[in-house]
Design a protein around this motif. Structure first.
Motif, PDB file in Angstrom:
ATOM      1  N   LYS A   6       4.683   1.062  -6.541  1.00 45.16           N
ATOM      2  CA  LYS A   6       3.969   0.681  -7.884  1.00 45.16           C
ATOM      3  C   LYS A   6       3.540  -1.046  -7.614  1.00 45.16           C
ATOM      4  N   CYS A   7       2.532  -1.197  -8.128  1.00 48.68           N
ATOM      5  CA  CYS A   7       2.210  -2.751  -8.030  1.00 48.68           C
ATOM      6  C   CYS A   7       2.997  -3.320  -9.161  1.00 48.68           C
ATOM      7  N   VAL A   8       3.932  -4.491  -9.088  1.00 53.38           N
ATOM      8  CA  VAL A   8       4.650  -4.930 -10.288  1.00 53.38           C
ATOM      9  C   VAL A   8       4.081  -6.187 -10.354  1.00 53.38           C
ATOM     10  N   ASP A   9       3.186  -6.664  -9.542  1.00 53.01           N
ATOM     11  CA  ASP A   9       2.930  -8.216  -9.790  1.00 53.01           C
ATOM     12  C   ASP A   9       1.607  -8.402 -10.628  1.00 53.01           C
ATOM     13  N   LYS A  10       1.826  -9.093 -11.675  1.00 54.61           N
ATOM     14  CA  LYS A  10       0.510  -9.204 -12.438  1.00 54.61           C
ATOM     15  C   LYS A  10      -0.420 -10.132 -11.749  1.00 54.61           C
ATOM     16  N   ASN A  11      -0.182 -10.994 -10.784  1.00 55.90           N
ATOM     17  CA  ASN A  11      -1.128 -11.822 -10.015  1.00 55.90           C
ATOM     18  C   ASN A  11      -1.831 -11.006  -9.223  1.00 55.90           C
ATOM     19  N   TYR A  57      14.465   1.631   8.800  1.00 54.14           N
ATOM     20  CA  TYR A  57      13.721   2.777   8.733  1.00 54.14           C
ATOM     21  C   TYR A  57      14.278   4.156   8.688  1.00 54.14           C
ATOM     22  N   SER A  58      15.642   4.086   8.874  1.00 54.31           N
ATOM     23  CA  SER A  58      16.112   5.697   8.998  1.00 54.31           C
ATOM     24  C   SER A  58      17.257   5.767   7.802  1.00 54.31           C
ATOM     25  N   GLU A  59      17.127   4.724   6.791  1.00 54.78           N
ATOM     26  CA  GLU A  59      18.188   5.096   5.651  1.00 54.78           C
ATOM     27  C   GLU A  59      17.499   4.665   4.580  1.00 54.78           C
ATOM     28  N   ALA A  60      17.517   5.866   3.542  1.00 61.48           N
ATOM     29  CA  ALA A  60      16.559   5.591   2.272  1.00 61.48           C
ATOM     30  C   ALA A  60      17.024   4.298   1.500  1.00 61.48           C
ATOM     31  N   ASP A  61      18.381   3.888   1.434  1.00 61.03           N
ATOM     32  CA  ASP A  61      18.717   2.729   0.645  1.00 61.03           C
ATOM     33  C   ASP A  61      18.227   1.452   1.160  1.00 61.03           C
ATOM     34  N   HIS A  62      17.975   1.415   2.498  1.00 61.78           N
ATOM     35  CA  HIS A  62      17.096   0.420   3.037  1.00 61.78           C
ATOM     36  C   HIS A  62      15.852   0.386   2.716  1.00 61.78           C
ATOM     37  N   LEU A  63      15.032   1.657   3.165  1.00 60.40           N
ATOM     38  CA  LEU A  63      13.713   1.608   2.871  1.00 60.40           C
ATOM     39  C   LEU A  63      13.475   1.057   1.615  1.00 60.40           C
ATOM     40  N   ALA A  64      13.905   1.560   0.349  1.00 59.87           N
ATOM     41  CA  ALA A  64      13.775   1.317  -1.092  1.00 59.87           C
ATOM     42  C   ALA A  64      13.710  -0.279  -1.232  1.00 59.87           C
ATOM     43  N   ARG A  65      14.317  -0.819  -0.413  1.00 58.34           N
ATOM     44  CA  ARG A  65      14.466  -2.173  -0.760  1.00 58.34           C
ATOM     45  C   ARG A  65      13.160  -3.207  -0.130  1.00 58.34           C
ATOM     46  N   TRP A  66      12.608  -2.541   0.693  1.00 62.38           N
ATOM     47  CA  TRP A  66      11.502  -3.423   1.553  1.00 62.38           C
ATOM     48  C   TRP A  66      10.255  -2.807   1.722  1.00 62.38           C
ATOM     49  N   TRP A  67      10.133  -1.337   1.965  1.00 67.17           N
ATOM     50  CA  TRP A  67       8.722  -0.729   1.932  1.00 67.17           C
ATOM     51  C   TRP A  67       7.914  -0.970   0.845  1.00 67.17           C
ATOM     52  N   GLY A  68       6.310  -1.276   1.490  1.00 75.37           N
ATOM     53  CA  GLY A  68       5.713  -1.511   0.554  1.00 75.37           C
ATOM     54  C   GLY A  68       5.166  -3.014   0.607  1.00 75.37           C
ATOM     55  N   PRO A  69       3.879  -3.646   0.099  1.00 72.47           N
ATOM     56  CA  PRO A  69       3.597  -4.923   0.389  1.00 72.47           C
ATOM     57  C   PRO A  69       4.194  -5.640  -0.634  1.00 72.47           C
ATOM     58  N   GLN A  70       3.810  -6.867  -0.354  1.00 78.38           N
ATOM     59  CA  GLN A  70       4.794  -7.883  -1.496  1.00 78.38           C
ATOM     60  C   GLN A  70       4.030  -7.609  -2.730  1.00 78.38           C
ATOM     61  N   GLY A  71       4.924  -7.592  -3.863  1.00 81.06           N
ATOM     62  CA  GLY A  71       4.634  -7.269  -5.240  1.00 81.06           C
ATOM     63  C   GLY A  71       4.711  -5.985  -5.597  1.00 81.06           C
ATOM     64  N   TRP A  72       4.908  -4.988  -4.485  1.00 76.71           N
ATOM     65  CA  TRP A  72       5.197  -3.744  -4.817  1.00 76.71           C
ATOM     66  C   TRP A  72       6.521  -3.150  -4.904  1.00 76.71           C
TER      67      TRP A  72
END
Length: 173
Positions: free
Chosen positions: A69-74, A34-49
């Protein structure tokens, strides 16, 4: 009122939404996610985002601006949809607690009219070699809390916690 999904336990107390989940990782590592940007960018947001970090200053008074951004066409109606936010850190006690306000914004970081600002308090608790994450989100009114719950906040958080769990397993192996 209390309910549990696969991985998250929720409870409503007045205008507060409390969510708890146990992660099979040390508290320091969960806090780091939660405290480092490189970690947050890898998991923040729901599945497919996917999440892009625009600004990250993890200090009291510092800001975290991001867009998902939602990148999951499903996900049909959500595919291509963007959702941006602004967190302003109020209190940080490593590795125990993070308190911040969270607002919905446009891509430039301007708060959206008619969307609520939330006060979020996160506690990272040692729990038998694992970490219990307790998130308390306070809304302006019970009606706003209901609005956000109807938008799927519990399901979205549960999905996001699944991504965090996978990220924690990956960085521990």
């Amino acid at each position: 009122m209390s309910k549990a999904t696969k991985s998250i336990r929720t409870q409503v107390e007045g205008r507060d939404l409390i969510m708890e989940r146990i992660f099979d990782a040390p508290r320091e590592l969960v806090f780091k996610a939660y405290s480092e940007a490189d970690h947050l960018a890898r998991w923040w947001g729901p599945q497919g985002w996917e999440t892009t970090i625009q600004r990250f200053d993890f200090t009291p008074g510092g800001e975290w601006r991001y867009c998902m951004k939602c990148v999951d066409k499903n996900q049909e109606d959500f595919f291509g949809h963007e959702s941006c936010g602004l967190a302003v850190y109020q209190e940080i006690t490593s590795p125990e607690k993070i308190v911040y306000t969270d607002s919905f914004t446009d891509q430039e970081g301007n708060k959206l009219d008619g969307m609520p600002e939330m006060l979020i308090s996160m506690e990272f608790v040692d729990h038998e070699g694992k970490t219990k994450l307790v998130t308390r989100t306070q809304f302006a009114t019970e009606e706003v809390l209901k609005q956000i719950m109807d938008m799927g906040v519990v399901e979205g958080t549960s999905s996001q916690f699944e991504k965090l769990d996978a990220h924690l397993k990956q960085i521990q192996s």
